[in-house]
Write a protein that holds these residues in place. Sequence first.
Motif, PDB file in Angstrom:
ATOM      1  N   MET A   1       7.859  -7.682   0.999  1.00  0.00           N
ATOM      2  CA  MET A   1       6.478  -7.296   1.315  1.00  0.00           C
ATOM      3  C   MET A   1       6.191  -5.941   0.676  1.00  0.00           C
ATOM      4  O   MET A   1       6.933  -4.976   0.827  1.00  0.00           O
ATOM      5  CB  MET A   1       6.292  -7.225   2.820  1.00  0.00           C
ATOM      6  CG  MET A   1       4.869  -6.887   3.236  1.00  0.00           C
ATOM      7  SD  MET A   1       4.727  -6.801   5.052  1.00  0.00           S
ATOM      8  CE  MET A   1       5.079  -8.526   5.470  1.00  0.00           C
ATOM      9  N   GLY A   2       5.141  -5.865  -0.112  1.00  0.00           N
ATOM     10  CA  GLY A   2       4.815  -4.651  -0.831  1.00  0.00           C
ATOM     11  C   GLY A   2       4.295  -3.560   0.079  1.00  0.00           C
ATOM     12  O   GLY A   2       3.854  -3.809   1.205  1.00  0.00           O
ATOM     13  N   SER A   3       4.343  -2.333  -0.452  1.00  0.00           N
ATOM     14  CA  SER A   3       3.861  -1.188   0.337  1.00  0.00           C
ATOM     15  C   SER A   3       2.361  -1.289   0.601  1.00  0.00           C
ATOM     16  O   SER A   3       1.862  -0.848   1.632  1.00  0.00           O
ATOM     17  CB  SER A   3       4.179   0.120  -0.396  1.00  0.00           C
ATOM     18  OG  SER A   3       3.554   0.133  -1.690  1.00  0.00           O
ATOM     19  N   THR A   6       1.904  -3.573   3.521  1.00  0.00           N
ATOM     20  CA  THR A   6       2.339  -2.900   4.746  1.00  0.00           C
ATOM     21  C   THR A   6       1.295  -1.895   5.214  1.00  0.00           C
ATOM     22  O   THR A   6       0.976  -1.806   6.399  1.00  0.00           O
ATOM     23  CB  THR A   6       3.669  -2.178   4.514  1.00  0.00           C
ATOM     24  OG1 THR A   6       4.651  -3.123   4.079  1.00  0.00           O
ATOM     25  CG2 THR A   6       4.147  -1.501   5.793  1.00  0.00           C
ATOM     26  N   ALA A   7       0.757  -1.127   4.295  1.00  0.00           N
ATOM     27  CA  ALA A   7      -0.276  -0.137   4.655  1.00  0.00           C
ATOM     28  C   ALA A   7      -1.512  -0.822   5.214  1.00  0.00           C
ATOM     29  O   ALA A   7      -2.140  -0.325   6.158  1.00  0.00           O
ATOM     30  CB  ALA A   7      -0.641   0.697   3.422  1.00  0.00           C
ATOM     31  N   THR A   8      -1.837  -1.961   4.644  1.00  0.00           N
ATOM     32  CA  THR A   8      -3.007  -2.706   5.138  1.00  0.00           C
ATOM     33  C   THR A   8      -2.795  -3.189   6.556  1.00  0.00           C
ATOM     34  O   THR A   8      -3.683  -3.096   7.417  1.00  0.00           O
ATOM     35  CB  THR A   8      -3.294  -3.909   4.222  1.00  0.00           C
ATOM     36  OG1 THR A   8      -3.535  -3.446   2.886  1.00  0.00           O
ATOM     37  CG2 THR A   8      -4.503  -4.683   4.723  1.00  0.00           C
ATOM     38  N   ILE A   9      -1.570  -3.691   6.838  1.00  0.00           N
ATOM     39  CA  ILE A   9      -1.251  -4.175   8.179  1.00  0.00           C
ATOM     40  C   ILE A   9      -1.283  -3.034   9.184  1.00  0.00           C
ATOM     41  O   ILE A   9      -1.821  -3.159  10.294  1.00  0.00           O
ATOM     42  CB  ILE A   9       0.131  -4.868   8.192  1.00  0.00           C
ATOM     43  CG1 ILE A   9       0.082  -6.146   7.339  1.00  0.00           C
ATOM     44  CG2 ILE A   9       0.563  -5.195   9.619  1.00  0.00           C
ATOM     45  CD1 ILE A   9       1.422  -6.819   7.180  1.00  0.00           C
ATOM     46  N   ALA A  13      -3.694  -2.579  12.318  1.00  0.00           N
ATOM     47  CA  ALA A  13      -3.158  -2.426  13.671  1.00  0.00           C
ATOM     48  C   ALA A  13      -3.748  -1.199  14.358  1.00  0.00           C
ATOM     49  O   ALA A  13      -4.124  -1.236  15.536  1.00  0.00           O
ATOM     50  CB  ALA A  13      -1.629  -2.329  13.618  1.00  0.00           C
ATOM     51  N   ILE A  14      -3.801  -0.082  13.598  1.00  0.00           N
ATOM     52  CA  ILE A  14      -4.381   1.144  14.168  1.00  0.00           C
ATOM     53  C   ILE A  14      -5.835   0.926  14.534  1.00  0.00           C
ATOM     54  O   ILE A  14      -6.302   1.339  15.602  1.00  0.00           O
ATOM     55  CB  ILE A  14      -4.230   2.308  13.174  1.00  0.00           C
ATOM     56  CG1 ILE A  14      -2.751   2.667  13.009  1.00  0.00           C
ATOM     57  CG2 ILE A  14      -5.028   3.525  13.640  1.00  0.00           C
ATOM     58  CD1 ILE A  14      -2.496   3.712  11.932  1.00  0.00           C
ATOM     59  N   ALA A  15      -6.563   0.272  13.637  1.00  0.00           N
ATOM     60  CA  ALA A  15      -7.974   0.003  13.910  1.00  0.00           C
ATOM     61  C   ALA A  15      -8.137  -0.874  15.146  1.00  0.00           C
ATOM     62  O   ALA A  15      -9.039  -0.662  15.971  1.00  0.00           O
ATOM     63  CB  ALA A  15      -8.613  -0.670  12.694  1.00  0.00           C
TER      64      ALA A  15
END
Length: 250
Positions: A1-3, A6-9, A13-15
């Motif tokens: 899984m690319g960075s 991961t940043a998008t996920i 999640a934070i949102a």
Amino acid sequence: MGSGVTATIISAAIATVFAAVGWVVNHILTGYRDRQNQQSTAALKHIERQLEELYGPLAFLAWEGRRTFEDLKEILERGPSESIFPLRTEQERDTWLFWLEKDLFPRHTKVQELLMSKTHLIEGSKMPDSYIQFLDYHNALKIDHLCWKERRIEYPQKPRVPFPYEFEGDILAAFESLKKTCSILEETIPKVTGRNVFPGCINLVAVPQSIPQADDVYPTETRRYRLIPLCPLCLCGESLSFSGLLNPRS
């Protein structure tokens, strides 16, 4: 899984967490606001009953009594600050007795009946002193009058119990105070303009997009609604649409 993925996920999640917290806070505040509105509505209904059933009639009886008493003083040729007692002539006595039977007693009897039947609507935690003094005045004067009329006992030149002028002031002050409070509550209680289509989402707004139609038997409406998802959990930012049947009589 690319960075990047991961940043998008993580961002999503934070949102989602922030949106969930926002929804909970909004739900709590909405519940508090609803309880406040319910309390204000109950208070408004009680005040409206007070004005309609007790203080409104009492205020108008007080205004009427003031006017007719001034008329009596003019007939008896008394000055604005001068008492009508003692009565100077037999004619003045007859005028006083006529006014007593035809004007004062009927009006004061109405006041007495209102205070007796609407005690639960009296403003405050106890019966005001001036109300009790008024009842004492009315009952004493009525007994004296009946004793003279039925048993020919000498009529007193003036009431044994003086009229409590604070009574009228207390009545009118309560009336004006309740009117003011009623006006304030009417302005602060929000007007209900519609209801949510989905009870689970308190911030979902349904906007009709089509013209209502009616059949020949029951006047139902067919509408297409555009849902504006204002709830923080509705993250897609897209509006939805659906069709439904609404019966205006329900």
